[in-house]
Write a protein that holds these residues in place. Structure first.
Motif, PDB file in Angstrom:
ATOM      1  N   LEU A 123      -4.344  -1.637   2.242  1.00  0.00           N
ATOM      2  CA  LEU A 123      -5.375  -0.999   1.426  1.00  0.00           C
ATOM      3  C   LEU A 123      -6.507  -1.990   1.149  1.00  0.00           C
ATOM      4  CD1 LEU A 123      -6.473   1.381  -0.150  1.00  0.00           C
ATOM      5  CD2 LEU A 123      -5.113   0.637  -2.125  1.00  0.00           C
ATOM      6  N   ALA A 124      -6.160  -3.260   0.958  1.00  0.00           N
ATOM      7  CA  ALA A 124      -7.177  -4.289   0.750  1.00  0.00           C
ATOM      8  C   ALA A 124      -8.078  -4.425   1.980  1.00  0.00           C
ATOM      9  CB  ALA A 124      -6.515  -5.628   0.438  1.00  0.00           C
ATOM     10  N   ALA A 125      -7.507  -4.218   3.169  1.00  0.00           N
ATOM     11  CA  ALA A 125      -8.307  -4.270   4.397  1.00  0.00           C
ATOM     12  C   ALA A 125      -9.343  -3.147   4.394  1.00  0.00           C
ATOM     13  CB  ALA A 125      -7.405  -4.165   5.618  1.00  0.00           C
ATOM     14  N   ILE A 126      -8.930  -1.963   3.929  1.00  0.00           N
ATOM     15  CA  ILE A 126      -9.850  -0.823   3.854  1.00  0.00           C
ATOM     16  C   ILE A 126     -10.956  -1.085   2.837  1.00  0.00           C
ATOM     17  CG2 ILE A 126     -10.043   1.552   2.999  1.00  0.00           C
ATOM     18  CD1 ILE A 126      -9.068   1.571   5.780  1.00  0.00           C
ATOM     19  N   VAL A 185     -11.844   6.082  -3.030  1.00  0.00           N
ATOM     20  CA  VAL A 185     -10.670   6.056  -2.154  1.00  0.00           C
ATOM     21  C   VAL A 185     -10.038   7.438  -2.169  1.00  0.00           C
ATOM     22  CG1 VAL A 185      -8.385   5.058  -1.754  1.00  0.00           C
ATOM     23  CG2 VAL A 185     -10.245   3.600  -2.578  1.00  0.00           C
ATOM     24  N   TYR A 186      -9.855   8.023  -0.994  1.00  0.00           N
ATOM     25  CA  TYR A 186      -9.204   9.327  -0.882  1.00  0.00           C
ATOM     26  C   TYR A 186      -7.696   9.123  -0.808  1.00  0.00           C
ATOM     27  CZ  TYR A 186     -13.859  11.188   0.237  1.00  0.00           C
ATOM     28  OH  TYR A 186     -15.185  11.545   0.192  1.00  0.00           O
ATOM     29  N   THR A 187      -6.956   9.984  -1.483  1.00  0.00           N
ATOM     30  CA  THR A 187      -5.496   9.820  -1.481  1.00  0.00           C
ATOM     31  C   THR A 187      -4.918   9.938  -0.070  1.00  0.00           C
ATOM     32  OG1 THR A 187      -5.278  12.177  -2.042  1.00  0.00           O
ATOM     33  CG2 THR A 187      -5.142  10.595  -3.856  1.00  0.00           C
ATOM     34  N   GLY A 188      -5.608  10.637   0.818  1.00  0.00           N
ATOM     35  CA  GLY A 188      -5.121  10.782   2.185  1.00  0.00           C
ATOM     36  C   GLY A 188      -4.960   9.467   2.913  1.00  0.00           C
ATOM     37  N   ILE A 189      -5.799   8.491   2.589  1.00  0.00           N
ATOM     38  CA  ILE A 189      -5.712   7.212   3.299  1.00  0.00           C
ATOM     39  C   ILE A 189      -4.520   6.389   2.820  1.00  0.00           C
ATOM     40  CG2 ILE A 189      -7.085   5.637   1.834  1.00  0.00           C
ATOM     41  CD1 ILE A 189      -8.538   4.871   4.512  1.00  0.00           C
ATOM     42  N   LEU A 190      -3.985   6.729   1.660  1.00  0.00           N
ATOM     43  CA  LEU A 190      -2.837   5.988   1.136  1.00  0.00           C
ATOM     44  C   LEU A 190      -1.563   6.301   1.912  1.00  0.00           C
ATOM     45  CD1 LEU A 190      -3.535   6.341  -2.683  1.00  0.00           C
ATOM     46  CD2 LEU A 190      -4.188   4.467  -1.149  1.00  0.00           C
ATOM     47  N   ASN A 191      -1.591   7.367   2.699  1.00  0.00           N
ATOM     48  CA  ASN A 191      -0.449   7.674   3.560  1.00  0.00           C
ATOM     49  C   ASN A 191      -0.517   6.907   4.880  1.00  0.00           C
ATOM     50  OD1 ASN A 191       0.781   9.623   1.821  1.00  0.00           O
ATOM     51  ND2 ASN A 191      -0.832  11.069   2.385  1.00  0.00           N
ATOM     52  N   GLU A 241      -7.007  15.087   1.139  1.00  0.00           N
ATOM     53  CA  GLU A 241      -6.212  14.678   2.297  1.00  0.00           C
ATOM     54  C   GLU A 241      -7.016  13.873   3.306  1.00  0.00           C
ATOM     55  OE1 GLU A 241      -4.609  18.271   3.867  1.00  0.00           O
ATOM     56  OE2 GLU A 241      -3.010  18.405   2.371  1.00  0.00           O
ATOM     57  N   GLN A 242      -8.308  13.720   3.080  1.00  0.00           N
ATOM     58  CA  GLN A 242      -9.136  12.939   4.006  1.00  0.00           C
ATOM     59  C   GLN A 242      -8.606  11.515   4.132  1.00  0.00           C
ATOM     60  OE1 GLN A 242     -13.456  12.997   4.174  1.00  0.00           O
ATOM     61  NE2 GLN A 242     -13.461  14.654   2.672  1.00  0.00           N
ATOM     62  N   VAL A 243      -8.560  11.013   5.354  1.00  0.00           N
ATOM     63  CA  VAL A 243      -8.162   9.625   5.588  1.00  0.00           C
ATOM     64  C   VAL A 243      -9.446   8.803   5.551  1.00  0.00           C
ATOM     65  CG1 VAL A 243      -7.004   8.033   7.176  1.00  0.00           C
ATOM     66  CG2 VAL A 243      -6.217  10.399   6.985  1.00  0.00           C
ATOM     67  N   ASN A 244      -9.861   8.448   4.334  1.00  0.00           N
ATOM     68  CA  ASN A 244     -11.176   7.841   4.197  1.00  0.00           C
ATOM     69  C   ASN A 244     -11.290   7.060   2.893  1.00  0.00           C
ATOM     70  OD1 ASN A 244     -13.752   7.205   4.993  1.00  0.00           O
ATOM     71  ND2 ASN A 244     -14.620   9.232   4.653  1.00  0.00           N
ATOM     72  N   ALA A 245     -12.288   6.189   2.851  1.00  0.00           N
ATOM     73  CA  ALA A 245     -12.671   5.442   1.657  1.00  0.00           C
ATOM     74  C   ALA A 245     -14.107   5.003   1.873  1.00  0.00           C
ATOM     75  CB  ALA A 245     -11.760   4.236   1.431  1.00  0.00           C
TER      76      ALA A 245
END
Length: 276
Positions: free
Chosen positions: A118-121, A104-110, A90-94
């Motif tokens: 996502l490309a910006a990340i 890439v953590y699935t949390g950031i996909l939310n 759930e981490q908002v991270n990559a």
């Protein structure tokens, strides 16, 4: 004092040894092969400790974006293929590591609403690798430790009162006056380099601004910028907006040639499984 002056001169000379792509002076004390091996070792350890997503649609989406980005990364940054792993968290991270590793953590996909955000990340994280920020940070830590040790010796040999407070004060000064601004400059540079990279890869650079607007809604309790290793969301949005004049033409050139990726974000990102 002469010895201290000599050391300071050496440190200043070292900081002028190289220059980043944005023109910022850099110091890199570690061989790139050593940094690459550190990145590979760290990544392998993370794969053992953090659950990895097995959802096909999620993995296809992340890999589609990452592959489009890394196709435009110079081979000098990584000779082989990039390994991309989607961590079920759930981490908002990559992150991206030397040695050609992207997590890439699935949390950031939310938080990322589409392929462009996502490309910006991913562009930002790869930007850290392109600009050798890991090497710089490790080098800065090493040099600051040397500087504090020399200063502590000098203070110990002097006649000033409250020597312990002086040494502690120097440590705080290095943290807030050197290390944190250094980290903020890395983040700002990765934002700009990443925006250019995503645009050259056919992703809409305006999405980087929208991304940080999304992020700002999640971090209303962030510390003041001068006490943070990252620029404030407002600063990042302003800098990215200002750089659109440079990055937008890269995107328009790709669009004109119909070189735009088509990475479809799943309607539902599976919730990370909780270990019992």
């Amino acid at each position: 004092m002469k010895n201290i002056s000599a050391i300071c001169f050496v440190l200043l000379f070292l900081t002028a040894c190289s220059t980043s792509s944005t023109g910022r002076k850099q110091v890199s004390l570690y061989p790139e092969d050593e940094l690459n091996q550190m990145g590979i070792t760290s990544f392998e350890q993370m794969k053992k400790e953090i659950p990895i997503s097995t959802d096909k649609a999620t993995n296809d989406f992340v890999l589609c974006v990452a592959d489009a980005i890394t196709a435009n990364v110079p081979k000098s940054a990584n000779q082989g293929d990039w390994e991309v792993v989607v961590f079920d968290s759930e981490q908002v991270n990559a992150f991206a590591l030397p040695g050609g590793k992207i997590g890439v953590y699935t949390g950031i996909l939310n938080v990322t609403e589409n392929q462009d955000q996502l490309a910006a990340i991913i562009g930002h994280e790869v930007g850290h690798v392109l600009e050798h920020h890991s090497n710089e940070r490790l080098s800065a830590d090493k040099l600051s430790n040397v500087g504090l040790a020399v200063a502590a010796i000098a203070i110990g040999a002097s006649e000033v009162e409250n020597k312990g407070l002086w040494v502690a004060g120097l440590g705080i000064g290095v943290q807030y006056g050197l290390i944190m601004p250094y980290s903020r400059s890395h983040e700002s540079e990765a934002d700009i380099v990443g925006q250019d990279l995503m645009a050259r890869s056919g992703f809409e650079p305006q999405a980087s601004v929208q991304l940080w607007q999304n992020m700002s809604k999640l971090s209303k309790t962030a510390p003041p910028e001068f006490m943070s290793t990252h620029p404030s969301n407002e600063t990042r949005i302003e800098q990215l907006n200002g750089h659109l004049a440079v990055s937008q033409p890269y995107y328009l050139a790709e669009k004109k040639q119909n070189h735009l990726p088509n990475c479809v974000k799943p309607k539902v990102i599976p919730t990370p499984k909780v270990k019992k």
